[in-house]
Scaffold this motif. Structure first.
Motif, PDB file in Angstrom:
ATOM      1  N   ILE A 169       0.858  -1.183   0.000  1.00  0.00           N
ATOM      2  CA  ILE A 169       0.000   0.000   0.000  1.00  0.00           C
ATOM      3  C   ILE A 169       0.893   1.232   0.000  1.00  0.00           C
ATOM      4  CG2 ILE A 169      -1.724   1.320   1.281  1.00  0.00           C
ATOM      5  CD1 ILE A 169      -2.776  -1.321   2.411  1.00  0.00           C
ATOM      6  N   SER A 170       0.657   2.129  -0.946  1.00  0.00           N
ATOM      7  CA  SER A 170       1.375   3.404  -0.964  1.00  0.00           C
ATOM      8  C   SER A 170       0.369   4.522  -0.734  1.00  0.00           C
ATOM      9  CB  SER A 170       2.114   3.601  -2.293  1.00  0.00           C
ATOM     10  OG  SER A 170       1.203   3.687  -3.362  1.00  0.00           O
ATOM     11  N   TYR A 171       0.821   5.568  -0.069  1.00  0.00           N
ATOM     12  CA  TYR A 171      -0.061   6.679   0.293  1.00  0.00           C
ATOM     13  C   TYR A 171       0.404   7.954  -0.383  1.00  0.00           C
ATOM     14  CZ  TYR A 171      -1.553   3.544   4.006  1.00  0.00           C
ATOM     15  OH  TYR A 171      -2.028   2.460   4.698  1.00  0.00           O
ATOM     16  N   ARG A 172      -0.565   8.711  -0.886  1.00  0.00           N
ATOM     17  CA  ARG A 172      -0.299  10.053  -1.401  1.00  0.00           C
ATOM     18  C   ARG A 172      -1.184  10.999  -0.607  1.00  0.00           C
ATOM     19  NH1 ARG A 172      -1.103  10.843  -7.456  1.00  0.00           N
ATOM     20  NH2 ARG A 172      -3.206  11.438  -6.902  1.00  0.00           N
ATOM     21  N   PHE A 173      -0.549  11.928   0.078  1.00  0.00           N
ATOM     22  CA  PHE A 173      -1.243  12.887   0.916  1.00  0.00           C
ATOM     23  C   PHE A 173      -1.334  14.232   0.208  1.00  0.00           C
ATOM     24  CE2 PHE A 173       0.583   9.955   3.974  1.00  0.00           C
ATOM     25  CZ  PHE A 173      -0.279   9.953   5.057  1.00  0.00           C
ATOM     26  N   ASP A 174      -2.384  14.997   0.493  1.00  0.00           N
ATOM     27  CA  ASP A 174      -2.305  16.408   0.162  1.00  0.00           C
ATOM     28  C   ASP A 174      -1.482  17.046   1.282  1.00  0.00           C
ATOM     29  OD1 ASP A 174      -4.136  16.492   2.281  1.00  0.00           O
ATOM     30  OD2 ASP A 174      -5.662  17.598   1.185  1.00  0.00           O
ATOM     31  N   THR A 175      -0.994  18.253   1.088  1.00  0.00           N
ATOM     32  CA  THR A 175      -0.056  18.863   2.028  1.00  0.00           C
ATOM     33  C   THR A 175      -0.638  18.982   3.429  1.00  0.00           C
ATOM     34  OG1 THR A 175       0.895  20.111   0.204  1.00  0.00           O
ATOM     35  CG2 THR A 175       1.454  20.845   2.424  1.00  0.00           C
ATOM     36  N   ILE A 176      -1.863  19.446   3.551  1.00  0.00           N
ATOM     37  CA  ILE A 176      -2.457  19.630   4.877  1.00  0.00           C
ATOM     38  C   ILE A 176      -2.587  18.294   5.615  1.00  0.00           C
ATOM     39  CG2 ILE A 176      -4.845  19.571   4.044  1.00  0.00           C
ATOM     40  CD1 ILE A 176      -5.538  21.659   6.159  1.00  0.00           C
ATOM     41  N   SER A 177      -2.938  17.241   4.902  1.00  0.00           N
ATOM     42  CA  SER A 177      -3.066  15.915   5.529  1.00  0.00           C
ATOM     43  C   SER A 177      -1.715  15.389   5.982  1.00  0.00           C
ATOM     44  CB  SER A 177      -3.711  14.920   4.561  1.00  0.00           C
ATOM     45  OG  SER A 177      -5.004  15.333   4.214  1.00  0.00           O
ATOM     46  N   LEU A 178      -0.690  15.559   5.149  1.00  0.00           N
ATOM     47  CA  LEU A 178       0.647  15.098   5.508  1.00  0.00           C
ATOM     48  C   LEU A 178       1.149  15.816   6.756  1.00  0.00           C
ATOM     49  CD1 LEU A 178       3.231  13.431   4.589  1.00  0.00           C
ATOM     50  CD2 LEU A 178       4.024  15.621   3.723  1.00  0.00           C
ATOM     51  N   LEU A 179       1.030  17.133   6.776  1.00  0.00           N
ATOM     52  CA  LEU A 179       1.520  17.897   7.918  1.00  0.00           C
ATOM     53  C   LEU A 179       0.738  17.559   9.184  1.00  0.00           C
ATOM     54  CD1 LEU A 179       2.193  21.333   6.196  1.00  0.00           C
ATOM     55  CD2 LEU A 179       3.864  19.607   6.880  1.00  0.00           C
ATOM     56  N   ASN A 180      -0.558  17.330   9.061  1.00  0.00           N
ATOM     57  CA  ASN A 180      -1.358  16.944  10.228  1.00  0.00           C
ATOM     58  C   ASN A 180      -1.015  15.539  10.690  1.00  0.00           C
ATOM     59  OD1 ASN A 180      -3.607  18.852  11.271  1.00  0.00           O
ATOM     60  ND2 ASN A 180      -3.509  19.200   9.065  1.00  0.00           N
ATOM     61  N   TYR A 181      -0.735  14.659   9.756  1.00  0.00           N
ATOM     62  CA  TYR A 181      -0.396  13.280  10.106  1.00  0.00           C
ATOM     63  C   TYR A 181       0.881  13.223  10.943  1.00  0.00           C
ATOM     64  CZ  TYR A 181       0.365   8.273   9.618  1.00  0.00           C
ATOM     65  OH  TYR A 181       0.565   6.941   9.879  1.00  0.00           O
TER      66      TYR A 181
END
Length: 129
Positions: A62-74
């Motif tokens: 499984i590979s994940y692609r985040f939008d910027t806000i989701s990545l920073l929140n994660y």
């Protein structure tokens, strides 16, 4: 080996996720972490069905692609804005604006953030204890 591509995005009041290349895989949560877990639960549920997508039979990653806000929140609980500033060269106030969604980063800024995370990952892969 099959690759299951998952997109995680921030909406107005929650996080949502879906598979880009396998039908029927969806998830949601109040946080990016909950959303990611929801996706993993959805995959496990689908594997138990008779009509399981062929991509989930056998080995897959499984590979994940985040939008910027989701990545920073994660990663908010792992990296402070100060640490992200050191990693990316983007000042803390700007990172905070991206994290809260008050501002969207330009493509060049998104690339800086992505490159910083990839560099850290490569560095960590070289660590031995």
């Amino acid at each position: 080996m099959n690759e299951i591509k998952i997109i995680i995005e921030k909406s107005k009041d929650s996080f949502g996720a879906y598979s880009e290349n396998v039908p029927g895989i969806f998830g949601a949560g109040d946080t990016a972490e909950e959303c990611k877990q929801s996706i993993l639960d959805a995959v496990e549920t689908l594997k138990g069905l008779k009509a399981c997508p062929k991509e989930l039979l056998g080995d897959y990653v499984i590979s994940y692609r985040f939008d910027t806000i989701s990545l920073l929140n994660y990663y908010k609980g792992i990296f402070t804005n100060s640490a992200l500033e050191k990693m990316t060269g983007i000042n803390q106030k700007q990172i905070q604006h991206y994290t809260t969604g008050h501002r969207k980063p330009r493509p060049e800024q998104r690339k800086k953030i992505e490159k910083a995370f990839h560099s850290l990952g490569h560095e960590l892969l070289a660590v031995e204890l």
